[in-house]
Design a protein around this motif. Structure first.
Motif, short mmCIF file in Angstrom:
data_model
loop_
_atom_site.label_atom_id
_atom_site.label_comp_id
_atom_site.label_asym_id
_atom_site.label_seq_id
_atom_site.Cartn_x
_atom_site.Cartn_y
_atom_site.Cartn_z
N GLY A 1 9.38 -1.47 1.28
CA GLY A 1 8.83 -1.02 0.01
C GLY A 1 7.96 0.22 0.13
N TYR A 2 7.13 0.24 1.15
CA TYR A 2 6.22 1.38 1.33
C TYR A 2 7.03 2.66 1.59
CZ TYR A 2 2.62 4.29 3.44
OH TYR A 2 1.77 5.33 3.73
N ALA B 1 8.55 3.94 -1.53
CA ALA B 1 7.59 4.56 -2.44
C ALA B 1 7.24 5.98 -1.97
CB ALA B 1 6.33 3.69 -2.52
N ARG B 2 7.04 6.12 -0.68
CA ARG B 2 6.70 7.45 -0.16
C ARG B 2 7.85 8.42 -0.36
NH1 ARG B 2 3.03 5.19 -0.44
NH2 ARG B 2 2.89 6.71 -2.13
N GLU C 1 8.23 9.52 -3.88
CA GLU C 1 7.15 10.47 -4.15
C GLU C 1 7.57 11.87 -3.69
OE1 GLU C 1 2.38 9.68 -3.78
OE2 GLU C 1 3.57 9.76 -1.95
N LEU D 1 4.06 7.60 -10.35
CA LEU D 1 4.25 6.15 -10.48
C LEU D 1 3.34 5.42 -9.52
CD1 LEU D 1 8.13 5.94 -10.52
CD2 LEU D 1 6.59 5.60 -12.45
N ASN D 2 2.85 4.31 -9.98
CA ASN D 2 2.15 3.43 -9.04
C ASN D 2 3.16 2.77 -8.12
OD1 ASN D 2 -0.43 3.92 -9.96
ND2 ASN D 2 -0.27 2.37 -11.57
N ASP D 3 2.76 2.62 -6.88
CA ASP D 3 3.70 2.05 -5.92
C ASP D 3 4.22 0.68 -6.34
OD1 ASP D 3 2.35 3.34 -2.76
OD2 ASP D 3 3.23 4.30 -4.53
N GLY D 4 3.38 -0.05 -7.06
CA GLY D 4 3.77 -1.40 -7.43
C GLY D 4 5.06 -1.47 -8.23
N THR D 5 5.32 -0.43 -9.04
CA THR D 5 6.52 -0.47 -9.87
C THR D 5 7.78 -0.47 -9.03
OG1 THR D 5 6.55 1.93 -9.98
CG2 THR D 5 5.41 0.75 -11.74
N TYR E 1 8.29 -2.26 -6.58
CA TYR E 1 8.65 -3.66 -6.27
C TYR E 1 9.36 -4.34 -7.43
CZ TYR E 1 6.22 -3.21 -1.90
OH TYR E 1 5.87 -2.82 -0.63
N THR E 2 8.95 -4.04 -8.64
CA THR E 2 9.70 -4.64 -9.76
C THR E 2 11.12 -4.10 -9.78
OG1 THR E 2 8.70 -2.97 -11.16
CG2 THR E 2 7.77 -5.19 -11.25
N LEU F 1 3.02 -6.81 -0.86
CA LEU F 1 2.03 -5.91 -1.45
C LEU F 1 0.84 -5.72 -0.51
CD1 LEU F 1 2.13 -7.16 -5.15
CD2 LEU F 1 2.93 -4.97 -4.28
N HIS G 1 1.83 -3.45 2.09
CA HIS G 1 1.88 -2.10 1.53
C HIS G 1 0.50 -1.48 1.49
CE1 HIS G 1 4.36 0.60 -1.18
NE2 HIS G 1 3.13 1.08 -1.36
N LEU H 1 -0.59 -0.30 4.83
CA LEU H 1 0.04 0.97 5.25
C LEU H 1 -0.62 2.16 4.55
CD1 LEU H 1 3.74 -0.16 5.41
CD2 LEU H 1 2.41 0.78 7.29
N GLN I 1 -3.48 3.46 -5.82
CA GLN I 1 -2.13 3.95 -5.70
C GLN I 1 -1.12 2.83 -5.95
OE1 GLN I 1 -0.81 6.90 -5.48
NE2 GLN I 1 1.29 6.15 -5.17
N LEU I 2 -1.46 1.65 -5.46
CA LEU I 2 -0.53 0.53 -5.64
C LEU I 2 -0.41 0.18 -7.11
CD1 LEU I 2 1.28 -1.37 -4.11
CD2 LEU I 2 -0.61 -2.95 -3.90
N GLY I 3 -1.56 0.29 -7.80
CA GLY I 3 -1.47 -0.03 -9.23
C GLY I 3 -1.82 -1.48 -9.50
N VAL J 1 2.72 -6.46 -11.68
CA VAL J 1 3.92 -6.55 -10.84
C VAL J 1 4.32 -8.00 -10.65
CG1 VAL J 1 4.82 -6.17 -8.53
CG2 VAL J 1 3.47 -4.39 -9.64
N ILE K 1 7.68 -9.94 -11.93
CA ILE K 1 8.61 -10.62 -11.02
C ILE K 1 8.70 -12.10 -11.35
CG2 ILE K 1 8.85 -11.32 -8.62
CD1 ILE K 1 7.99 -8.51 -7.85
N MET L 1 10.97 -12.53 -14.08
CA MET L 1 12.35 -12.20 -13.73
C MET L 1 13.03 -13.32 -12.96
SD MET L 1 12.94 -8.43 -12.36
CE MET L 1 11.36 -7.66 -12.20
#
Lengths: 118, 907
Positions: free
Chosen positions: A33-34, A37-38, A41, A50-54, A56-57, B31, B34, B37, B59-61, B66, B70, B73
């Motif tokens: 995931g990381y 996201a990078r 970007e 975007l926030n990284d969390g999106t 994951y969805t 998460l 993440h 990292l 940054q993660l939000g 989230v 999920i 979903m």
């Protein structure tokens, strides 16, 4: 993604993100995931804030549709991490989507060329 | 996948906590990783740890969003679909095994469901009356086992009605026929004499009214639905009107005027416990054509010979059968005290009416159900063995998945899903087989039981099929699933990695399964063998007469068309007319023909015989015959002479000479010279005299016993009366023909019609047909059981074959070494065979124990043998042993031909 950040929170944006994830996975191979996201970007040159969390969805959505598969592995800092890879049906979907976008882009290009005759 | 994609997304939201929680835990972990990292990155680019963490979080939000997204979903359908596709993929790769498994299970489910459809119709379907659960029969049980009367006399019934408190209503009824003559379309209607309560007890919907006390002494009638519709156009104007019908009328000849008090607006079926001895048993699928009133009072008769009413009562809501039984016991005791001569030692039994539907077939149907249950278990064991043996190859797959962290529960779920898919497919196959079986078997069902034609595939049967499939899924899914749940990923590099060997526990389980199969198969084979021997024994019983080329048919005149005495003349004319046909060798008539239920009882005094107790009244069955009867049917006369033409002369109802059967003579005059002894009857009881008067009849001969009630029943205690002195409303014509009796039937019918055009001719059958019909159910049951046991044996053989094959494959290495070291092929075969025979022997041992218990349940279905019949036991055991040896031999031979070099190289 925080709520109320304007009209950008739409299915179109969702779909675009999904497309970017698929494209990235296809060209770069399995990522966690990381890493995704990078990379996104990077590609979007930070125009899409975007926030990284999106991510994951998006990944969950793609997983449910069977377009990506998951395996557990280890990340750079030695933690357990989930790696995502594109599947065969994912590749097919990508081809279809790409064709769609190209067609739409072609139409818009022609449209715009009539407006601005060059 | 494309089809499933929208399906996956477009599903109903259900709650499935474990899967969802796990997913969320995974996401949370992701998460967190993440974040770490991100923190590392920011620190690397120069931020301080605290700032870095804040920036990382930013940054993660919003992680809550989230996780929420999920959460919503993820539904249970996703997991299910995932398992389903995994299972389907695996099964698709092993189509041969899947095909065999589905076929085997389908056979098991199909046979179980097919037999269930029979028990559904016979035993489970409620009676077609409102509140049928509250209907009970009240039967009068006699202390004399030779004549187990179950009907009530008028006086007895009236007592019950008056003294009982737990019933809403109690009704008595008996069979009755009425003839409608004229218009070239004479018809014999079948109906009931009923006490007025009948309409309430059975909930008959009426236009008009039922019977009331004021109808006593009048000729009243309620019409049944079918007749009303067919003959009278369903016109309600008929209510209150008059109908001319032919009934017995001693005052005048010709039809009698009846008043139609009401009509039934729906068809009503005959209650299960009714019999028309003149025209054959009513089937539970026949509807009632009419009702005529019968009134009972406590002053009515109570003697055993006056017992003519079947009695059904409707319990008050909330009253149990046990409570009603206790009340009736008290009432019966009271009656025994007040009327010792007629009621001493008589008891009353209360049973749900439902039980009387095919009551004689219940036991047989339950045996068959047990048989198919066993077959289903065998099929499940077989497929489980198959899957386990195949499961060896999957051990590696499972181990890898477990090593990579797949949840054990997830793996188990997939195996369960495979079992479910197999069972569903097998269920579909089973349902199709059942439908076919029902359709194909219809013409072969015993004709003696018309209710069997109503077997169909209805929702109840479908439900049963689904339950069988579910049960199957559980049985075949548990074993492999359990084994996999214990899969230990760490031993991947061990023996299991080679992919074809089973763990010790799995092998043991397979052996157990095969032993179980063999045991169950033994039970089935033994049952089938016992039934087969019984059927053979029954078919060899001599009926007591010569049954070949005998034609029978029921012949009767419309009631009261002539004087009652004319029946005797009619009978004689019919005999003469039929005898004149060249194709007929000889003809006679009888009331109470062999192989068909239905004869009357008489009771009276027997000269020289003293009854054991006051309550016992000597009884016998009457056979009313023409003089030629014994010649036509070829019954030997053991003493004295037959009845002749001169015995036909005399006063009606007062025969001077009679012939007794051997059983009668042995029962009442054992060891004595019987010819010349006398039997007395009370003329008042027969309605021939006002005051009691004994009429004595002399026995002029003794005839050999005939099995009138069927090959398996004991010979009946009979007395033969001359037919002209005992005219009957319906007689059976018996004729010996030259050639096939049924070819002659239409000619005979024409001759009879020539004697009287209004005559009814029904139930035309050859004696061979009657005998076959009486044996039909036994034969059908034996055939079915035989079929099931053959199937079971095939499956057991297949199971043993699988086991040996697996064992040989497993021990290839060992066998290869032995062969390389010079072991003779015979020894290798013996080694492999031992693995086959061991579970078989164990299975036999268990089976013997089980079979002893089960066959004890069967004793009432057996004839001529006991449940420990040596031949059946020996045969069944031998068959299984031979089958197992043969099954094991082929793969065992392969063991002997193992090439040591190839085996050694592979390792």
């Amino acid at each position: 993604m925080a709520k109320g950040t304007g009209p950008v929170k739409t299915d179109v944006l969702q779909g675009t993100l999904d497309l970017m994830v698929l494209t990235t996975l296809q060209s770069m191979g399995p990522l966690h995931g990381y890493g995704l996201a990078r990379r996104i970007e990077q590609i979007s040159e930070a125009t899409l804030r975007l926030n990284d969390g999106t991510v994951y969805t998006s990944l969950m959505r793609l997983q449910q549709r069977g377009w990506i598969s998951t395996t557990w592995g280890t990340s750079e800092n030695n933690r357990k991490a989930k790696y995502y890879a594109i599947t065969r049906s994912g590749r097919r979907q990508l081809t279809t989507e790409t064709k769609n976008w190209e067609r739409i882009a072609g139409v818009i290009a022609r449209l715009l060329s009539t407006v601005h005759p060059s | 996948m494309k089809v499933l994609s929208p399906l996956r997304v477009f599903v109903a939201r259900l709650w499935w906590l474990p899967a969802r929680r796990r997913v969320l835990d995974d996401v949370t972990e992701e998460l967190e990783g993440h974040v770490e990292l991100l923190v590392a990155r920011y620190i690397h680019s120069g931020m301080d740890p605290y700032e870095a963490r804040l920036a990382a979080r930013r940054q993660l939000g919003n992680t809550t969003h989230v996780r929420e997204a999920i959460y919503t979903m993820h539904t249970p359908m996703d997991a299910l679909i995932h398992d389903f596709s995994g299972a389907a993929r695996h099964l698709r790769r092993n189509l041969r095994v899947v095909g065999v498994a589905v076929l085997i299970l389908g056979l098991g489910i199909g046979s179980a469901t097919a037999v269930f459809s029979v028990s559904e119709r016979l035993l489970l379907r409620p009676l077609p009356y409102p509140d049928s659960a509250r209907l009970v029969t009240l039967r009068s049980i006699s202390p004399d086992p030779a004549f187990p009367y179950e009907r009530a006399a008028a006086g007895t019934l009236a007592d019950w009605q008056i003294e009982s408190t737990l019933f809403e209503a109690i009704a008595g009824y008996r069979w009755h026929t009425i003839d409608v003559v004229g218009g070239g379309h004479s018809e014999r209607l079948r109906g009931l004499f009923v006490t007025p309560e009948f309409f309430d007890v059975f909930g008959v919907p009426l236009v008009g009214r039922g019977f009331q006390a004021e109808d006593r002494g009048t000729r009243a009638l309620v019409l049944g639905y079918e007749v009303w519709r067919r003959r009278f156009g369903a016109a309600t104007s008929i209510v209150g009107g008059a109908l001319d019908l032919n009934v017995r009328n001693l005052t005048r000849v010709g039809p009698t005027r009846h008043t139609v008090l009401g009509v039934a607006t729906a068809p009503v079926r005959f209650p299960p416990v009714t019999a028309d001895f003149q025209l054959g048993l009513a089937s539970v699928v026949d509807t009632i054509d009419f009702w005529t009133p019968e009134f009972v009072s406590p002053t009515g008769p109570r003697e055993p010979s006056a017992r003519e009413f079947d009695v059904v009562g409707k319990l008050r809501p909330g009253v149990t059968v046990e409570q009603a039984q206790r009340e009736m016991d008290t009432i019966a005791r009271g009656q025994a005290e007040r009327y010792p001569k007629t009621h001493r030692d008589w008891t009353v039994r209360v049973d749900p009416l439902q039980q009387h539907v095919a009551s004689d077939a219940r036991h047989g149907v339950m045996l068959l159900s047990l048989g198919t249950g066993l077959l289903l278990l065998i099929a499940c064991a077989n497929v489980a063995t198959l899957l386990l043996a195949r499961g060896a190859a999957r051990h590696r797959e499972v181990a890898i998945r477990a090593a990579l962290g797949a949840a054990r529960w997830r793996i188990v779920r997939q195996f369960l899903m495979e079992a479910l898919i197999l069972a569903t497919a097998a269920g579909v196959v089973g349902i199709i087989l059942t439908k076919w079986a029902i359709a194909l078997a219809r013409p072969w069902l015993p004709a003696s039981r018309p209710v069997l034609q109503e077997i169909d595939f209805n929702p109840t049967v479908l439900f049963f099929a689904l339950m069988c499939a579910a049960f199957t899924a559980c049985v075949i899914g548990i074993a492999p699933a359990l084994r996999s749940a214990r899969a230990n990923g760490g031993r991947l590099t061990g023996n299991e990695g080679r992919g074809v060997t089973l763990s010790g526990a799995q092998t043991a389980l397979i052996r157990v399964l095969v032993s179980a199969e063999v045991a169950l198969t033994l039970v089935l084979l033994l049952s089938a063998g016992l039934l087969l021997r019984s059927a053979l024994a029954a078919s060899q019983i001599a009926p007591g007469f010569n049954p070949s080329n005998l034609l029978t048919m029921t012949v009767s005149l419309p009631e009261n068309k002539f004087d009652w005495n004319h029946n005797a003349v009619f009978a004689r004319d019919v005999i003469d007319a039929v005898r004149s046909l060249p194709v007929i060798r000889d003809a006679a008539v009888i009331q109470g023909v062999p192989m068909r239920e239905g004869s009357f009882y008489h009771s009276g005094t027997i000269e020289g015989y003293v009854p054991a107790s006051d309550a016992e009244e000597p009884m016998w069955r009457i056979r009313v015959v023409s003089p030629g009867y014994w010649d036509v049917i070829q019954i030997p006369i053991l003493a004295g002479r037959k009845l002749e033409a001169r015995d036909e002369e005399g006063e009606r109802g007062r025969p001077r000479s009679i012939v007794a059967s051997r059983s009668f003579a042995n029962r009442y005059w054992p060891g004595q010279n019987v010819v010349g002894k006398r039997v007395g009857v009370d003329l008042a009881r027969m309605g021939l005299s006002a005051a009691p008067q004994t009429w004595w009849m002399t026995v002029v001969g003794v005839a050999e016993d005939v099995r009138y009630s069927g090959l398996e029943a004991d010979p009946t205690v009979d007395v033969y009366y001359p037919q002209s002195l005992f005219p009957q409303a319906a007689i059976t014509l018996i004729a010996r023909t030259r050639g096939d009796p049924l070819n002659v039937a239409s000619e005979v019918r024409t001759r009879i019609r020539a004697v009287d055009p209004d005559a009814f001719v029904t139930d035309v059958r050859s004696m061979d047909q009657l005998i076959a019909r009486s044996q039909a159910e036994r034969r059908a049951g034996t055939l079915l059981m035989g079929l099931f046991s053959v199937l079971a044996l095939v499956l057991a053989v297949f199971g043993v074959y699988t086991v040996i094959t697996q064992a040989v494959v497993e021990r290839r290495f060992e066998l290869g070494i032995r062969s390389a070291l010079g072991a003779a092929p015979r020894r290798l075969v013996a080694l492999a065979m031992r693995t086959a025979v061991q579970p078989a022997i164990v299975g036999l041992a268990i089976g013997v124990v089980g079979a002893t218990a089960v066959t004890r349940l069967m004793t009432s279905a057996l004839f001529g043998i006991t449940s420990s019949d040596a031949i059946s036991w020996a045969g069944a055991c031998a068959m299984i042993l031979v089958a197992c040896v043969v099954a094991g031999y082929v793969p065992a031979r392969r063991a002997a031909r193992v090439d040591p070099m190839s085996v050694l190289r592979a390792e």
